[in-house]
Design an enzyme around this catalytic site. Structure first.
Site, PDB file in Angstrom:
ATOM      1  N   ASP A   8       0.797  -1.223   0.000  1.00 11.75           N
ATOM      2  CA  ASP A   8       0.000   0.000   0.000  1.00 11.75           C
ATOM      3  C   ASP A   8       0.834   1.280   0.000  1.00 11.75           C
ATOM      4  O   ASP A   8       0.587   2.190   0.787  1.00 11.75           O
ATOM      5  CB  ASP A   8      -0.982  -0.003   1.183  1.00 11.75           C
ATOM      6  N   HIS A  10       0.880   3.457  -2.501  1.00 21.22           N
ATOM      7  CA  HIS A  10      -0.013   4.462  -3.101  1.00 21.22           C
ATOM      8  C   HIS A  10       0.752   5.678  -3.618  1.00 21.22           C
ATOM      9  O   HIS A  10       0.343   6.827  -3.404  1.00 21.22           O
ATOM     10  CB  HIS A  10      -1.114   4.869  -2.122  1.00 21.22           C
ATOM     11  N   ASP A  48      -0.644  -2.417  -4.471  1.00 22.90           N
ATOM     12  CA  ASP A  48      -0.927  -0.990  -4.439  1.00 22.90           C
ATOM     13  C   ASP A  48       0.344  -0.144  -4.372  1.00 22.90           C
ATOM     14  O   ASP A  48       0.487   0.741  -3.525  1.00 22.90           O
ATOM     15  CB  ASP A  48      -1.898  -0.638  -3.310  1.00 22.90           C
ATOM     16  N   ASN A  85      -5.121  -4.116  -6.097  1.00 19.37           N
ATOM     17  CA  ASN A  85      -6.341  -3.695  -6.790  1.00 19.37           C
ATOM     18  C   ASN A  85      -6.282  -2.268  -7.314  1.00 19.37           C
ATOM     19  O   ASN A  85      -7.023  -1.908  -8.212  1.00 19.37           O
ATOM     20  CB  ASN A  85      -7.574  -3.888  -5.892  1.00 19.37           C
ATOM     21  N   HIS A  86      -5.395  -1.420  -6.801  1.00 24.22           N
ATOM     22  CA  HIS A  86      -5.259  -0.063  -7.328  1.00 24.22           C
ATOM     23  C   HIS A  86      -4.278   0.005  -8.482  1.00 24.22           C
ATOM     24  O   HIS A  86      -4.238   1.010  -9.197  1.00 24.22           O
ATOM     25  CB  HIS A  86      -4.808   0.911  -6.223  1.00 24.22           C
TER      26      HIS A  86
END
Length: 168
Positions: A8, A10, A48, A85-86
């Site tokens: 994650d 991001h 992610d 999923n991102h």
């Protein structure tokens, strides 16, 4: 074996109109230093990496500069990157032929050989007796041959685990 597990990141995220570039830069610098200080053998990035499937050029540059730096400073480091999923599964895996050269394994999409899932591609050796099951985010379309998503995921992992055990 020393493993650092992350997820994650991001990269490229804007939070309430606040660009998080500086925070991400500090994190990646800290991570690079920590990997070196601890003599890390494996860095696992479990999904992610980017905040959206179409990351900015700035976010991608930050990511690739990190990979260049960390592999340059730690020549025996193994990196396993798994799409989340991102992430755009295809985009994150596209540079695999180049990244393989730097001991970076990327698992973004499910691959097929003769119409069947290539489970072996997701079994990534870390050393002579340890492997990582590098499974990207499974979308419903990846498991459409199952009666439902939950059963599809369970069957998928059972088969992958069976094959990994068989490999040793």
């Amino acid at each position: 074996m020393r493993i650092i597990h992350t997820a994650d990141w991001h990269l490229g995220q804007t939070f309430y109109n606040y660009n998080r570039y500086k925070e991400h830069a500090v994190f990646l610098d800290w991570l690079c230093c920590t990997i070196k200080e601890r003599g890390t053998d494996v860095l696992l990035i479990a999904g992610d990496v980017f905040d959206n499937p179409n990351p900015s050029a700035e976010a991608q540059k930050m990511y690739y500069n990190f990979l260049r730096r960390v592999t340059g400073e730690n020549e025996d480091l193994k990196i396993v990157i798994i799409a989340g999923n991102h992430d755009s599964a295809a985009r994150i895996e596209a540079p695999s032929p180049l990244l393989d050269f730097f001991n970076v394994h990327v698992s973004g999409v499910l691959h097929y050989v003769d119409g069947k899932r290539d489970y072996d591609r997701m079994i990534v050796p870390l050393n002579s007796n340890t492997c990582c099951l590098a499974v990207p985010y499974l979308r419903y379309s990846d498991l459409s041959d199952s009666e439902n998503y939950s059963k599809g995921v369970a069957d998928f992992y059972a088969e992958l685990y069976r094959r990994a055990k068989k490999k040793g």
